[in-house]
Design an enzyme around this catalytic site. Sequence first.
Site, PDB file in Angstrom:
ATOM      1  N   ASP A  97      -2.573   8.509  19.608  1.00  0.00           N
ATOM      2  CA  ASP A  97      -2.402   9.654  18.709  1.00  0.00           C
ATOM      3  C   ASP A  97      -0.919   9.732  18.365  1.00  0.00           C
ATOM      4  O   ASP A  97      -0.085   9.928  19.259  1.00  0.00           O
ATOM      5  CB  ASP A  97      -2.817  10.958  19.391  1.00  0.00           C
ATOM      6  CG  ASP A  97      -4.320  11.113  19.550  1.00  0.00           C
ATOM      7  OD1 ASP A  97      -5.026  10.081  19.583  1.00  0.00           O
ATOM      8  OD2 ASP A  97      -4.786  12.257  19.677  1.00  0.00           O
ATOM      9  N   LYS A 154      -5.707  14.056  12.310  1.00  0.00           N
ATOM     10  CA  LYS A 154      -5.722  15.070  13.369  1.00  0.00           C
ATOM     11  C   LYS A 154      -4.876  16.266  12.958  1.00  0.00           C
ATOM     12  O   LYS A 154      -3.821  16.114  12.340  1.00  0.00           O
ATOM     13  CB  LYS A 154      -5.196  14.448  14.662  1.00  0.00           C
ATOM     14  CG  LYS A 154      -5.085  15.397  15.850  1.00  0.00           C
ATOM     15  CD  LYS A 154      -4.603  14.646  17.092  1.00  0.00           C
ATOM     16  CE  LYS A 154      -4.285  15.589  18.243  1.00  0.00           C
ATOM     17  NZ  LYS A 154      -3.773  14.867  19.437  1.00  0.00           N
ATOM     18  N   LYS A 204     -10.038  14.856  13.894  1.00  0.00           N
ATOM     19  CA  LYS A 204      -9.815  15.407  15.229  1.00  0.00           C
ATOM     20  C   LYS A 204      -9.102  16.742  15.095  1.00  0.00           C
ATOM     21  O   LYS A 204      -8.037  16.831  14.480  1.00  0.00           O
ATOM     22  CB  LYS A 204      -8.988  14.462  16.098  1.00  0.00           C
ATOM     23  CG  LYS A 204      -8.690  15.047  17.490  1.00  0.00           C
ATOM     24  CD  LYS A 204      -7.974  14.054  18.397  1.00  0.00           C
ATOM     25  CE  LYS A 204      -7.590  14.699  19.728  1.00  0.00           C
ATOM     26  NZ  LYS A 204      -6.912  13.756  20.655  1.00  0.00           N
TER      27      LYS A 204
END
EC number: 4.1.2.4
Length: 246
Positions: free
Chosen positions: A94, A158, A200
């Site tokens: 990430d 995300k 996400k």
Amino acid sequence: MKYSIEQVMRLVDHSGLKPYLTEKDIARLIEEAKDMGNYAVCIEPIYGKFAKEYLDEKRYKVKLDVTIDFPFGSLATSSRKKIIEDSDYADEVDIVVPMGYVKSHRWDYVDQDLTDVVKIAKDHDLVIKIITEDGYLTQDEKDRLYRSVIRAKPDFIKTSTGFANKDYCASLGNAAGATPDNVSLMSRIAEELGSDIGIKAAGGIHTYREIESIIDAAKRPIDPEKLRIGMSGTGKVFEEMKKIKK
């Protein structure tokens, strides 16, 4: 409940990202993720190899997700690429967008950086999620950045790190964590661009109802390959859902 405990827990990246966590804390995090049926653990790279060895020794199927340039998105692209290369023991990464370039509206630099980090991740067979930290963005910046991220073709876009400065977010009229509105915007822009990119949501998620609203906004299959929830308070939601089920 619209979604079962098993469905929700399977979407979760169980996160332990505080800088003072110890190896014992990381081991506990992994055990919790296994017991709750979470898809992955999300940790800082300092404990990446420890976690990999622990998971291998236990033969758990929990995926290993490490953060890159977290939580600020302040490193040079060359450094970001090198850290991704060094994270090839993991299953997923990430990484925060290069936030200074975003706020300076240097979209040429943003686009090149995102293209480069996605390529490096793919070269090392890593699932990559790009964190927009959307609490720091104006509406126009969200629209532009979401498009840049989606066009770079990571596996996921995300929402947030969970560590955004709340005062700065508030100065823009934003929450510091995930919101259904931003998730919905990600979904709409992806559809407009013909992308089925995963989404996400992370940051400030504490209840089942919040998760339900995010799942509905994402318009994604209840499948961890297309939808994730990042949170550190997974155990509280797990217990809450067990009570609701009764």
